[in-house]
Design a protein around this motif. Sequence first.
Motif, mmCIF file in Angstrom:
data_model
loop_
_atom_site.group_PDB
_atom_site.id
_atom_site.type_symbol
_atom_site.label_atom_id
_atom_site.label_comp_id
_atom_site.label_asym_id
_atom_site.label_seq_id
_atom_site.Cartn_x
_atom_site.Cartn_y
_atom_site.Cartn_z
ATOM 1 N N GLU A 105 27.148 9.805 12.290
ATOM 2 C CA GLU A 105 27.211 8.670 13.218
ATOM 3 C C GLU A 105 26.058 7.703 12.976
ATOM 4 O O GLU A 105 26.238 6.476 13.016
ATOM 5 C CB GLU A 105 27.179 9.176 14.660
ATOM 6 C CG GLU A 105 28.459 9.903 15.086
ATOM 7 C CD GLU A 105 28.320 10.575 16.444
ATOM 8 O OE1 GLU A 105 27.212 10.462 17.042
ATOM 9 O OE2 GLU A 105 29.289 11.205 16.898
ATOM 10 N N LYS A 108 26.733 5.755 9.787
ATOM 11 C CA LYS A 108 27.779 4.742 9.946
ATOM 12 C C LYS A 108 27.324 3.574 10.806
ATOM 13 O O LYS A 108 27.978 2.533 10.841
ATOM 14 C CB LYS A 108 29.029 5.379 10.547
ATOM 15 C CG LYS A 108 29.796 6.259 9.562
ATOM 16 C CD LYS A 108 31.109 6.743 10.139
ATOM 17 C CE LYS A 108 31.933 7.476 9.082
ATOM 18 N NZ LYS A 108 33.241 7.929 9.625
ATOM 19 N N ARG A 114 27.123 3.183 5.775
ATOM 20 C CA ARG A 114 28.583 3.080 5.665
ATOM 21 C C ARG A 114 29.020 2.984 4.210
ATOM 22 O O ARG A 114 30.035 3.561 3.804
ATOM 23 C CB ARG A 114 29.087 1.865 6.452
ATOM 24 C CG ARG A 114 28.969 2.015 7.968
ATOM 25 C CD ARG A 114 29.752 0.928 8.685
ATOM 26 N NE ARG A 114 29.198 -0.402 8.452
ATOM 27 C CZ ARG A 114 28.247 -0.976 9.196
ATOM 28 N NH1 ARG A 114 27.742 -0.306 10.236
ATOM 29 N NH2 ARG A 114 27.811 -2.193 8.941
ATOM 30 N N GLU A 168 33.820 14.089 4.993
ATOM 31 C CA GLU A 168 32.641 13.254 5.212
ATOM 32 C C GLU A 168 31.430 14.103 5.616
ATOM 33 O O GLU A 168 30.322 13.883 5.130
ATOM 34 C CB GLU A 168 32.930 12.206 6.280
ATOM 35 C CG GLU A 168 33.880 11.111 5.814
ATOM 36 C CD GLU A 168 34.038 10.000 6.827
ATOM 37 O OE1 GLU A 168 34.401 8.877 6.426
ATOM 38 O OE2 GLU A 168 33.802 10.247 8.023
#
Length: 226
Positions: A105, A108, A114, A168
């Motif tokens: 998190e 991102k 990202r 991921e």
Amino acid sequence: GRPMSVRALTMQRACGRPLSLSVISHETASMLCGITIIREQRSFFSSNPSASGRLYDTHRPTSCLQKGILATGSAFLALSDPSRADMVAVLGDTTGHMFLKRILEKMKAEESGRKIIAEKPSLSSHLLSIDPSDMPPGSLGEAYFNWMASHGFSATERPVVQFVDDAELAYVLQRYREVHDIWHVLSNLNVSVEEEIAVKWLELVQTGLPVCALSAFVGPVRLSLG
């Protein structure tokens, strides 16, 4: 048993333990946990999910019960012999889900993060493609390659992720493993037991991963007991 890596031998010498001391051989533990230590780095996030439910090349789908068994067994073996990078890897695979999600998190939330998650570059493979002599004097790259060469280490020694059921999150954990030696260089810490524990504390603060906490808290206890 299978020849141990230079890092494992260094850790055992630092612990003052006989190199022949092993409660369970690599082969026995590998059959028990179904793990594989890579000797040649490859990208394992490039494959499409297969009919068997694999989410990446090295993925081994497991149930919650199986993960619990793997976590318990690997924790026992890792505590018995801290040089067992394969057991430490299994423990990391099976205990870090919530903390890996937090790291993902945060990545991102940043453009650079990202991009890394989208492209999933293999740091180890990239390092192998670089000629160390091309590194500028005084750069982190020069310091890293000099440090690795002085200890006889290779970027290909890191175990692959296998038991994380999300591609991921698996990549985040693999990248965490690949930057371990960079932490050594940045912190100017060597590979003695005490210095490895210090690096684990740095990693614990940065990641919160349970496998880091185990080394950070249990390592000093083992040292005090001799």
